[in-house]
Design a protein around this motif. Structure first.
Motif, mmCIF file in Angstrom:
data_model
loop_
_atom_site.group_PDB
_atom_site.id
_atom_site.type_symbol
_atom_site.label_atom_id
_atom_site.label_comp_id
_atom_site.label_asym_id
_atom_site.label_seq_id
_atom_site.Cartn_x
_atom_site.Cartn_y
_atom_site.Cartn_z
ATOM 1 N N ASN A 56 11.787 -16.390 13.574
ATOM 2 C CA ASN A 56 10.368 -16.065 13.482
ATOM 3 C C ASN A 56 10.116 -14.571 13.323
ATOM 4 O O ASN A 56 9.065 -14.062 13.720
ATOM 5 N N GLY A 57 11.083 -13.892 12.732
ATOM 6 C CA GLY A 57 10.867 -12.484 12.380
ATOM 7 C C GLY A 57 11.334 -11.465 13.390
ATOM 8 O O GLY A 57 11.084 -10.264 13.216
ATOM 9 N N GLY A 58 12.006 -11.900 14.440
ATOM 10 C CA GLY A 58 12.475 -10.971 15.454
ATOM 11 C C GLY A 58 13.621 -10.095 14.979
ATOM 12 O O GLY A 58 14.259 -10.366 13.962
ATOM 13 N N ARG A 59 13.867 -9.030 15.744
ATOM 14 C CA ARG A 59 14.936 -8.089 15.419
ATOM 15 C C ARG A 59 16.026 -8.129 16.493
ATOM 16 O O ARG A 59 15.763 -8.493 17.643
ATOM 17 N N ILE A 60 17.238 -7.750 16.084
ATOM 18 C CA ILE A 60 18.318 -7.522 17.046
ATOM 19 C C ILE A 60 18.437 -6.016 17.217
ATOM 20 O O ILE A 60 18.657 -5.286 16.245
ATOM 21 N N ILE A 61 18.297 -5.549 18.448
ATOM 22 C CA ILE A 61 18.368 -4.116 18.720
ATOM 23 C C ILE A 61 19.468 -3.879 19.767
ATOM 24 O O ILE A 61 19.395 -4.393 20.879
ATOM 25 N N PHE A 62 20.475 -3.120 19.367
ATOM 26 C CA PHE A 62 21.598 -2.829 20.253
ATOM 27 C C PHE A 62 21.380 -1.465 20.895
ATOM 28 O O PHE A 62 20.829 -0.563 20.274
ATOM 29 N N ALA A 63 21.850 -1.302 22.136
ATOM 30 C CA ALA A 63 21.668 -0.013 22.807
ATOM 31 C C ALA A 63 22.845 0.297 23.722
ATOM 32 O O ALA A 63 23.398 -0.599 24.370
ATOM 33 N N GLY A 64 23.205 1.576 23.753
ATOM 34 C CA GLY A 64 24.279 1.993 24.642
ATOM 35 C C GLY A 64 24.479 3.492 24.577
ATOM 36 O O GLY A 64 23.804 4.204 23.821
ATOM 37 N N GLY A 115 15.774 7.123 26.967
ATOM 38 C CA GLY A 115 15.997 5.712 26.628
ATOM 39 C C GLY A 115 14.685 4.963 26.522
ATOM 40 O O GLY A 115 14.478 4.175 25.590
ATOM 41 N N GLU A 116 13.786 5.224 27.454
ATOM 42 C CA GLU A 116 12.467 4.584 27.414
ATOM 43 C C GLU A 116 11.706 5.002 26.160
ATOM 44 O O GLU A 116 11.112 4.161 25.478
ATOM 45 N N LEU A 117 11.748 6.294 25.854
ATOM 46 C CA LEU A 117 11.021 6.818 24.696
ATOM 47 C C LEU A 117 11.581 6.252 23.391
ATOM 48 O O LEU A 117 10.817 5.826 22.513
ATOM 49 N N ASP A 118 12.912 6.234 23.264
ATOM 50 C CA ASP A 118 13.528 5.722 22.039
ATOM 51 C C ASP A 118 13.177 4.259 21.821
ATOM 52 O O ASP A 118 12.923 3.827 20.688
ATOM 53 N N ALA A 119 13.156 3.485 22.901
ATOM 54 C CA ALA A 119 12.814 2.066 22.779
ATOM 55 C C ALA A 119 11.342 1.889 22.415
ATOM 56 O O ALA A 119 10.992 1.045 21.583
ATOM 57 N N LYS A 120 10.475 2.691 22.999
ATOM 58 C CA LYS A 120 9.040 2.599 22.695
ATOM 59 C C LYS A 120 8.755 2.904 21.233
ATOM 60 O O LYS A 120 7.850 2.317 20.627
ATOM 61 N N LYS A 121 9.520 3.823 20.651
ATOM 62 C CA LYS A 121 9.324 4.181 19.246
ATOM 63 C C LYS A 121 9.530 2.981 18.321
ATOM 64 O O LYS A 121 8.967 2.936 17.223
ATOM 65 N N LEU A 122 10.325 2.028 18.761
ATOM 66 C CA LEU A 122 10.582 0.837 17.951
ATOM 67 C C LEU A 122 9.485 -0.218 18.099
ATOM 68 O O LEU A 122 9.517 -1.245 17.425
ATOM 69 N N LYS A 123 8.532 0.033 18.986
ATOM 70 C CA LYS A 123 7.418 -0.885 19.223
ATOM 71 C C LYS A 123 7.924 -2.319 19.459
ATOM 72 O O LYS A 123 7.648 -3.246 18.681
ATOM 73 N N PRO A 124 8.684 -2.511 20.527
ATOM 74 C CA PRO A 124 9.268 -3.830 20.799
ATOM 75 C C PRO A 124 8.209 -4.895 21.052
ATOM 76 O O PRO A 124 7.123 -4.603 21.561
ATOM 77 N N THR A 125 8.547 -6.120 20.677
ATOM 78 C CA THR A 125 7.641 -7.254 20.865
ATOM 79 C C THR A 125 8.397 -8.401 21.528
ATOM 80 O O THR A 125 9.611 -8.332 21.759
ATOM 81 N N PHE A 130 17.010 -7.352 22.662
ATOM 82 C CA PHE A 130 17.693 -6.108 22.989
ATOM 83 C C PHE A 130 19.026 -6.436 23.654
ATOM 84 O O PHE A 130 19.055 -7.101 24.689
ATOM 85 N N ILE A 131 20.110 -5.991 23.027
ATOM 86 C CA ILE A 131 21.444 -6.176 23.589
ATOM 87 C C ILE A 131 21.877 -4.829 24.147
ATOM 88 O O ILE A 131 22.183 -3.897 23.393
ATOM 89 N N CYS A 132 21.862 -4.708 25.469
ATOM 90 C CA CYS A 132 22.125 -3.433 26.134
ATOM 91 C C CYS A 132 23.528 -3.452 26.742
ATOM 92 O O CYS A 132 23.874 -4.367 27.489
ATOM 93 N N ALA A 149 12.158 -2.624 27.123
ATOM 94 C CA ALA A 149 12.215 -3.919 26.437
ATOM 95 C C ALA A 149 11.689 -5.033 27.330
ATOM 96 O O ALA A 149 10.955 -5.918 26.873
ATOM 97 N N ASN A 150 12.044 -4.983 28.600
ATOM 98 C CA ASN A 150 11.552 -6.004 29.534
ATOM 99 C C ASN A 150 10.035 -5.948 29.671
ATOM 100 O O ASN A 150 9.355 -6.980 29.703
ATOM 101 N N LEU A 151 9.499 -4.749 29.736
ATOM 102 C CA LEU A 151 8.045 -4.593 29.853
ATOM 103 C C LEU A 151 7.320 -5.139 28.627
ATOM 104 O O LEU A 151 6.200 -5.642 28.729
ATOM 105 N N ALA A 152 7.981 -5.061 27.463
ATOM 106 C CA ALA A 152 7.379 -5.556 26.218
ATOM 107 C C ALA A 152 7.542 -7.069 26.072
ATOM 108 O O ALA A 152 6.985 -7.658 25.133
ATOM 109 N N GLY A 153 8.289 -7.684 26.972
ATOM 110 C CA GLY A 153 8.503 -9.134 26.893
ATOM 111 C C GLY A 153 9.620 -9.538 25.955
ATOM 112 O O GLY A 153 9.762 -10.720 25.618
ATOM 113 N N SER A 154 10.415 -8.561 25.518
ATOM 114 C CA SER A 154 11.539 -8.881 24.639
ATOM 115 C C SER A 154 12.618 -9.630 25.409
ATOM 116 O O SER A 154 12.704 -9.547 26.644
#
Length: 294
Positions: A56-64, A115-125, A130-132, A149-154
């Motif tokens: 349904n249009g979601g993204r895979i976002i990796f972080a580390g 980390g919070e700022l970088d994730a916010k820039k991606l406008k998570p939904t 998010f694979i952390c 990501a958790n706050l955005a409901g991802s």
């Protein structure tokens, strides 16, 4: 911390014979891979939860950060050439930015707010995944990404080699690879890193299979960008469509290098119909080839 402990098993390793060192490192790597067997159910759950989001249009976002961040970057970058997964649907965040892919950036991993700022820039939904990744499960930068990501409901998936760590405790899906102490204490590029790579291989490859981006065990959505891959594409078309390599190359040229389209075209000998059938079957080549449409 599980990943920082020193193991008596490797005491005075600097005095060992070279062959014994090599055998011990290999044994540790094999044990790291074996530890993943216990994660099959969790990985199965991860795939089942990820699929509808990606469909349904979601993204895979990796972080580390550090080794884990480089692992994230590698996994993200390989999904497009291997499976034609859209580049804008596979992203990575690494502490310190892209510069840290080749060199260390001082204190970058300790910056939770970045980390919070970088994730916010991606406008998570709520569609995003998010694979952390953090061997210690405590890396501030990665925790910052996870919490945003958790706050955005991802959907959040944590991969760590430390039990009861913040990363695992706060992730919706917890993947704990019990790799234990490293041969060189704290060098988590070794056992923990190997386990991370295997887990990522299992998760992303299974997702791509379920998203109709393979046929049998063929890489039918590869992006052929060089001579080697052009040859591979022709061998795939030849094997699936039971035609010689010359015919396979001709079909690929006619279909702009698209393996799946070439296979369907060879069945129907009509490019427009082949394109329509692929769309109707959501890119599922098996359904296309099993179709009896005339």
């Amino acid at each position: 911390m599980d990943t920082e402990n020193k193991s008596d098993k490797y005491n005075k390793i600097d005095l060992w014979e070279t062959k014994d060192i090599l055998e011990s490192i290999l044994e540790s790597q094999l044990n790291a891979v074996a530890s993943i067997k216990k994660l099959i159910e969790e990985l199965n759950t991860a795939v089942s939860k990820c699929l509808p989001l990606l469909e349904n249009g979601g993204r895979i976002i990796f972080a580390g950060a550090g080794t884990s961040g480089r692992m994230a970057a590698q996994e993200s970058s390989e999904l497009y050439p291997t499976f034609s997964w859209p580049k804008n649907k596979s992203l990575f965040l690494i502490a310190g930015g892209h510069k840290t892919l080749t060199e260390a950036v001082e204190n970058a991993e300790d910056n939770l707010s970045q980390g919070e700022l970088d994730a916010k820039k991606l406008k998570p939904t709520q569609k995003d995944i998010f694979i952390c990744i953090a061997a210690s499960g405590r890396t501030p930068y990665t925790l910052g990404v996870l919490r945003t990501a958790n706050l955005a409901g991802s959907l959040t998936i944590g991969i760590s080699s430390s039990s009861n760590s913040p990363l695992l405790n706060e992730s919706k899906i917890k993947l704990f690879s019990n790799t234990g102490a490293e041969v060189i204490a704290g060098s988590t590029r070794m056992k923990a890193g190997t386990a991370q790579k295997v887990i990522l291989n299992m998760l992303t490859t299974t997702l791509m299979i379920r998203l109709n981006r393979t046929y049998d065990s063929y890489m039918v959505d590869l992006v052929a960008t060089n001579e080697k891959l052009n040859k591979r594409a022709a061998y795939i078309v030849s094997g699936i469509s039971n035609v010689n390599l010359e015919t396979a190359h001709e079909a690929l040229n006619f279909c702009q290098g698209k393996v799946k389209l070439a296979c369907v075209y060879l069945k129907y000998q009509d490019l427009k119909k082949a394109e329509e059938i692929l769309i109707e079957n959501n890119g599922n080549l098996r359904l296309c080839l099993d179709s009896n449409k005339s």
